[in-house]
Design an enzyme around this catalytic site. Structure first.
Site, PDB file in Angstrom:
ATOM      1  N   CYS A  83     -11.930  26.093  -1.290  1.00  0.00           N
ATOM      2  CA  CYS A  83     -10.817  26.858  -0.722  1.00  0.00           C
ATOM      3  C   CYS A  83     -10.552  28.170  -1.433  1.00  0.00           C
ATOM      4  O   CYS A  83     -10.213  29.159  -0.787  1.00  0.00           O
ATOM      5  CB  CYS A  83      -9.532  26.036  -0.591  1.00  0.00           C
ATOM      6  SG  CYS A  83      -9.247  24.843  -1.860  1.00  0.00           S
ATOM      7  N   HIS A 158      -4.232  24.449  -2.491  1.00  0.00           N
ATOM      8  CA  HIS A 158      -4.467  25.141  -1.241  1.00  0.00           C
ATOM      9  C   HIS A 158      -4.263  26.629  -1.454  1.00  0.00           C
ATOM     10  O   HIS A 158      -3.457  27.032  -2.292  1.00  0.00           O
ATOM     11  CB  HIS A 158      -3.500  24.611  -0.180  1.00  0.00           C
ATOM     12  CG  HIS A 158      -3.780  25.160   1.173  1.00  0.00           C
ATOM     13  ND1 HIS A 158      -5.035  25.145   1.726  1.00  0.00           N
ATOM     14  CD2 HIS A 158      -2.985  25.756   2.080  1.00  0.00           C
ATOM     15  CE1 HIS A 158      -4.979  25.712   2.914  1.00  0.00           C
ATOM     16  NE2 HIS A 158      -3.750  26.093   3.155  1.00  0.00           N
TER      17      HIS A 158
END
Lengths: 354, 304
Positions: A83, A158
């Site tokens: 990510c 994230h």
């Protein structure tokens, strides 16, 4: 899909990642504050990246419909371990002013017109990006790395990117169906608006003690200081020429990316010699400051490079050799005893607290 | 004291390197006292089968210092309470439970009981999941193939007894599922081993520093490091870096959960955890030293 290892969320890792992917003149910087001064000190900024431990939250904001026509590159997050890399790629792909190198440019062209999930797949399938990403962990470690460290190192983190494209500020979250337009903006005011959006997010998370981090994608500072230093030196030459009544130097071409455009008309120098002299020492002082900054930045890069070497090293064979050598010299047992004593003492201390 | 696990077993003694059984009927118990310490006890059993009188043996066990296992010899049901660092404390028992199929469950339960952090956790009570199929080691959710190595959550002794009871009750109806038994054994032994000192604890940078000065040591270690880190100073620095300590942590975990094949280091297989691993290294080093002292010149120094 081939494997992507977990890598540390560290500006030294990301900056070298950029370099190895073929990007020129860009680095990552950790941000401790969103206030104007902090942001100004690292300009030019190309995009912001907000990292946090992801948790489900309701988000009723609509996704931008016309983003593709407006030239926004948006890819779905397909690989959880990647990510960070993906967020960085998202920023780069949305800045046509940057030299992103042949690999990324090719990827961008190849996926033009693809829906987000296919763009995400293309990134995930890119051997180049994957190999560079994976090069920040030790090669073929003797020891399985799978489950337990993931949560610490980034798997559960994230990443959301904030980047201005075509007059609009977008929030790019790979887990959403598309980019979210936050505001209309120009190159000079998008930062403030992004900062406000991020601050609002941090406020939400502060209550639940979610850990988060902030990074900025900025111009390579060595390049920036080098350019500004050259500008000062050129100014000094001009001033000295004027003071000495000699031929002024040729106008300097603006080197490097970002910053001010080249070919601007040079500012007219004052006529008065005292003012000129003052300007000269000012410039010399600024040049000294820039040299110092440049040296500090080089030092930091050396440290980052060293840390990356460590990240790549598989220390298990070394550890085993060390333990064997200590055992042979009769030095292992005392260490074991000391460790056991410390362990027991800690345990007894805890029991006493009952 | 609260009884956590009970297991009918008799004592054995090591006489001139042979195990000799004490024929008396007995009872092994793991108990927990008022301050949360685990006790390993053995009682003689009376005619009615209950514990008779005082415990003949009552040992306080600190988590991580020992493991309880069945000695791997077909046809034998001998168990060992092993202290990797203090072999003289090792104890041996022979099974007196009728059903041999339950032995593994008992071993798992006893290990958990000895090495669980009961009511002593700094992390607050999370409660253990009483799951008969996969004993939750130390309050963390069971993971396939391994145990979460983080410090235990506090549980009460009754919760522990209940959970272990359900493991043991669950086994009564089982068809002898080798996979589950093995998993439970592994997890229990892993819980035991992960409670002790880790490799990072043993390789304490302060204590190590003086040991890393000699040119011999540097020369021996250099080939295993990248070029830029082959000096004495660099080596001293390495042992305190986060990258090194992180890898040591992974290594300790792998050792604790039996995921590591120790034969890749030229060491005998078996044993659990850091202390066993270090004992093997010491044994190998001693052996090599002996060989070198042989009049015929002995084996070469390095064994790759």
């Amino acid at each position: 899909m081939a494997e992507w290892t977990t890598i540390e969320s560290d500006p030294g890792v990301f900056s070298e990642l950029l370099e190895r992917m073929g990007v020129k003149g860009v680095q990552m910087e950790e941000l401790w504050s969103l206030d104007e001064d902090s942001l100004n000190s690292i300009k030019p900024i190309y995009g912001l990246i907000f990292l946090f431990k992801w948790q489900k939250e309701a988000d009723a904001r609509p996704v931008s419909i016309d983003y593709e026509e407006r030239g926004v590159f948006f890819a779905s997050q397909v690989i959880s371990n990647a990510c960070a890399t993906q967020a960085i790629v998202s920023v780069l792909m949305n800045r046509p002013d940057l030299e992103i190198g042949p690999e990324l440019a090719q990827l961008r062209d190849f996926t033009a017109g693809f829906p987000p999930d296919m763009k995400g797949l293309a990134i995930g399938n890119s051997d180049t990006i994957r190999l560079v990403h994976n090069s920040f962990s030790p090669p073929q470690p003797m020891v399985p790395d799978k489950d337990e460290e993931d949560n610490e190192k980034g798997d559960a983190f994230h990443f959301i990117a904030y980047v201005p494209v075509g007059g609009c500020l977008y929030e790019l979250d790979g887990l959403k169906p598309g980019p979210i337009k936050l505001a209309d903006c120009g190159e000079d005011d998008w930062l403030g608006k992004a900062a406000a959006a991020i601050t609002e997010r941090m406020g939400r998370y502060a209550a639940s003690e979610v850990k988060f981090n902030l990074m900025a994608c900025i111009e390579d500072r060595r390049q920036k200081y080098g350019r500004e230093l050259a500008q000062q030196q050129h100014l000094q030459e001009r001033i000295r020429a004027k003071l000495g009544n000699s031929q002024p130097p040729a106008a300097a071409a603006a080197p490097g990316g970002g910053g001010s455009g080249g070919g601007e008309e040079e500012e007219e120098l004052p006529a008065d010699p005292d003012t000129l002299a003052a300007q000269l020492s000012e410039s010399e002082a600024e040049a000294d400051r820039l040299r110092q900054q440049l040296e500090m930045e080089e030092e930091r890069r050396r440290r980052w490079a060293d840390e990356n070497v460590r990240r790549r090293t598989d220390y298990i064979p070394f550890a085993f050799q060390l333990l064997s050598a200590l055992a042979e010299r009769g030095e292992l047992q005392p260490l074991v005893q000391a460790a056991r004593q410390a362990h027991t003492a800690k345990w007894e201390q805890r029991q006493q607290k009952q | 004291m609260d009884v956590i696990v009970e297991f009918r077993a008799g004592r054995m003694a090591l006489v001139e390197n042979r195990l000799v059984a004490d024929p008396r009927k007995g009872l092994l118990r793991v108990c927990q006292d008022e301050v949360g310490l685990s006790h390993f006890c053995w009682y003689e059993r009376d005619a009615a089968g209950a514990a008779a009188g005082e415990a003949e043996q009552d040992i306080v066990i600190i988590p991580g210092e020992c493991t309880f296992s069945k000695i791997a010899r077909p046809g034998s049901r001998v168990f060992e309470l092993r202290f990797p660092e203090e072999k003289q404390r090792n104890l041996f028992f022979w099974a007196q439970e009728v059903a041999a199929e339950d032995d593994d469950e008992y071993v798992a339960a006893i290990n958990l009981a000895l090495n669980m952090d009961v009511d002593g956790g700094e992390d607050g009570g999370e409660g253990m999941q009483a799951d008969a199929g996969a004993p939750a080691a130390a309050g963390a959710p069971a993971q396939p193939g391994g145990v979460a190595p983080s410090p235990a959550a506090a549980i009460t002794s009754s919760q522990l007894a209940a959970a272990l009871g359900s493991i043991l009750a669950g086994s009564a109806g089982q068809q002898g599922d080798a996979g589950t038994h093995q998993q439970q054994m592994q997890q229990a032994a892993a819980a035991a081993a992960s409670r002790g000192p880790s490799l990072a604890d043993v390789l304490n940078p302060e204590l190590l520093a003086p040991l890393l000065q000699s040119p011999d040591m540097v020369q021996r270690l250099a080939p295993y490091l990248p070029e830029q880190h082959r000096t004495a100073a660099a080596i001293r620095e390495i042992v305190s870096t986060p990258q090194f300590r992180h890898q040591l942590g992974l290594f300790s975990n792998a050792l604790s959960t039996g995921q590591l094949d120790t034969s890749q280091f030229g060491l005998p297989a078996g044993g659990f955890g850091v202390l066993d691993f270090l004992s093997s290294i010491q044994a190998q080093a001693d052996q090599q030293k002996q060989q070198r002292q042989q009049p015929d010149g002995g084996a070469a120094d390095m064994q790759e």
